[in-house]
Design a protein around this motif. Structure first.
Motif, PDB file in Angstrom:
ATOM      1  N   ASP A  51     -48.931  38.639  20.577  1.00  0.00           N
ATOM      2  CA  ASP A  51     -48.141  39.435  20.050  1.00  0.00           C
ATOM      3  C   ASP A  51     -48.922  40.642  19.276  1.00  0.00           C
ATOM      4  O   ASP A  51     -49.615  40.365  18.582  1.00  0.00           O
ATOM      5  N   ASN A 211     -45.178  45.231  20.123  1.00  0.00           N
ATOM      6  CA  ASN A 211     -44.062  44.343  21.138  1.00  0.00           C
ATOM      7  C   ASN A 211     -42.798  43.940  19.952  1.00  0.00           C
ATOM      8  O   ASN A 211     -41.913  43.497  20.411  1.00  0.00           O
ATOM      9  N   LYS A 212     -43.593  43.674  18.739  1.00  0.00           N
ATOM     10  CA  LYS A 212     -42.573  43.106  17.686  1.00  0.00           C
ATOM     11  C   LYS A 212     -42.530  43.757  16.547  1.00  0.00           C
ATOM     12  O   LYS A 212     -43.616  44.387  16.200  1.00  0.00           O
ATOM     13  N   ASP A 226     -37.881  41.767  18.022  1.00  0.00           N
ATOM     14  CA  ASP A 226     -38.139  42.620  19.148  1.00  0.00           C
ATOM     15  C   ASP A 226     -38.249  44.106  18.564  1.00  0.00           C
ATOM     16  O   ASP A 226     -37.550  44.647  17.760  1.00  0.00           O
ATOM     17  N   GLU A 228     -38.132  47.110  19.359  1.00  0.00           N
ATOM     18  CA  GLU A 228     -37.279  48.059  19.580  1.00  0.00           C
ATOM     19  C   GLU A 228     -35.965  47.938  18.547  1.00  0.00           C
ATOM     20  O   GLU A 228     -35.360  48.904  18.092  1.00  0.00           O
ATOM     21  N   ASP A 229     -35.422  46.619  18.705  1.00  0.00           N
ATOM     22  CA  ASP A 229     -34.299  46.526  17.814  1.00  0.00           C
ATOM     23  C   ASP A 229     -34.608  46.762  16.185  1.00  0.00           C
ATOM     24  O   ASP A 229     -33.878  47.509  15.687  1.00  0.00           O
TER      25      ASP A 229
END
Ligand SMILES: Nc1ncnc2c1ncn2[C@@H]1O[C@H](COP(=O)(O)OP(=O)(O)OP(=O)(O)O)[C@@H](O)[C@H]1O
Length: 271
Positions: A51, A211-212, A226, A228-229
């Motif tokens: 990650d 990615n996080k 996530d 993007e969120d």
């Protein structure tokens, strides 16, 4: 997949004193002097191996405190943090010894991590070359500029190839060319499947790289998951925040600061 870091309710309290007298009284007298302040409160998350986690939040939200706890530089006050692997932190103040030369700093850091003299001799030229310090490597670090120190710190810590790398605003110092070279090196590190925590005030760097994301606000978790969120929410907040007047921003910080000074039992869950 293997868990690289598991943080459960990580809390870091500092004592804030009105002056030196309060600080001394707190040391020698019974009773409680000074005011407790939560730099982090009940932060929980899990990072899997591989990650790449962006730590975001406005100034003073606790990103560096969390980075230092993950790196094992400072202990948490309560809660637990499980780290699976060797960690290294790259930050602007890089943890270099000012009295030693650049070369001695390379040796010291590598010896502390258990590398042999033979291994260090092999790594040394690469570290010096990446840091672009060939001419200055035998000068004491106290004579280095901020950018030079940061290049040396970056170069040493990425070269020791840790399992978990924490990068705290390391790309904010020095020139653009070095920042680009560092970012490329970090990509290599990422692509080799290692775990990374990345503190940056640049949303675009976080988006390009992670990615996080973990969004901290006044020491508490505002969002984790996530990239993007989380970044969608964070960018929307920043857009709003940047439009606020100075007065409104100051009131927001004041409110947060008050909350960080509240004892646990008086805390109401954040919306
Ligand atoms: N040694 C300390 N003693 C007292 N308070 C501290 C100490 N270190 C940090 N703090 C406080 O803890 C809070 C979190 O600080 P931290 O540096 O972790 O935030 P940050 O998100 O990294 O900020 P920035 O983006 O400005 O670097 C801040 O309010 C800071 O003043």
């Amino acid at each position: 997949m293997t868990k690289a870091v598991v943080a459960k309710n990580v809390t870091k309290k500092f004592k804030l004193y009105a002056g030196q007298t309060d600080r001394l009284k707190d040391l020698v007298l019974p009773g409680n002097f000074g005011k407790e302040f939560y730099a982090l409160r009940n932060v929980s998350f899990e990072a899997k191996q591989g990650d790449i986690i962006g730590l975001v939040g406005v100034n003073g939200s606790g990103k560096s405190t969390l980075s230092n706890i993950i790196a094992g530089i400072v202990p948490q006050t309560s809660g637990s943090i499980e780290i699976n692997g060797e960690t290294a932190i790259i930050d602007v103040s890089a943890g270099l010894n000012n009295k030693l030369t650049g070369r001695e700093n390379i040796k010291l850091k590598c010896l502390m991590l258990g590398f042999t003299n033979k291994e260090i001799k092999k790594m040394e030229p690469e570290i010096i070359e990446f840091a672009e310090l060939e001419t200055f490597i035998d000068q004491p670090v106290k004579s280095y500029s901020k950018g030079m120190k940061s290049r040396l710190g970056f170069s040493i810590n990425i070269s020791i190839n840790p399992d978990i790398l924490i990068v705290d605003e390391a790309l904010s110092v020095g020139d653009k060319a070095f920042a680009k070279k560092s970012l490329d090196k970090m990509k290599e590190f990422r692509d080799s499947g290692k775990t990374m925590f990345f503190v940056s005030h640049s949303s675009s760097q976080i988006k390009e790289f992670c990615n996080k994301a973990l969004w901290l606000e006044f020491g508490e978790t505002k969002a984790y998951g996530d990239m993007e969120d989380v970044m969608k929410e964070y960018d929307a907040f920043l857009k709003k925040y940047n439009k606020w007047s100075k007065k409104k921003r100051a009131a927001f910080r004041e409110e947060g600061f008050k909350r960080q000074s509240l004892p646990e039992k008086e805390l109401v869950t954040m919306s």
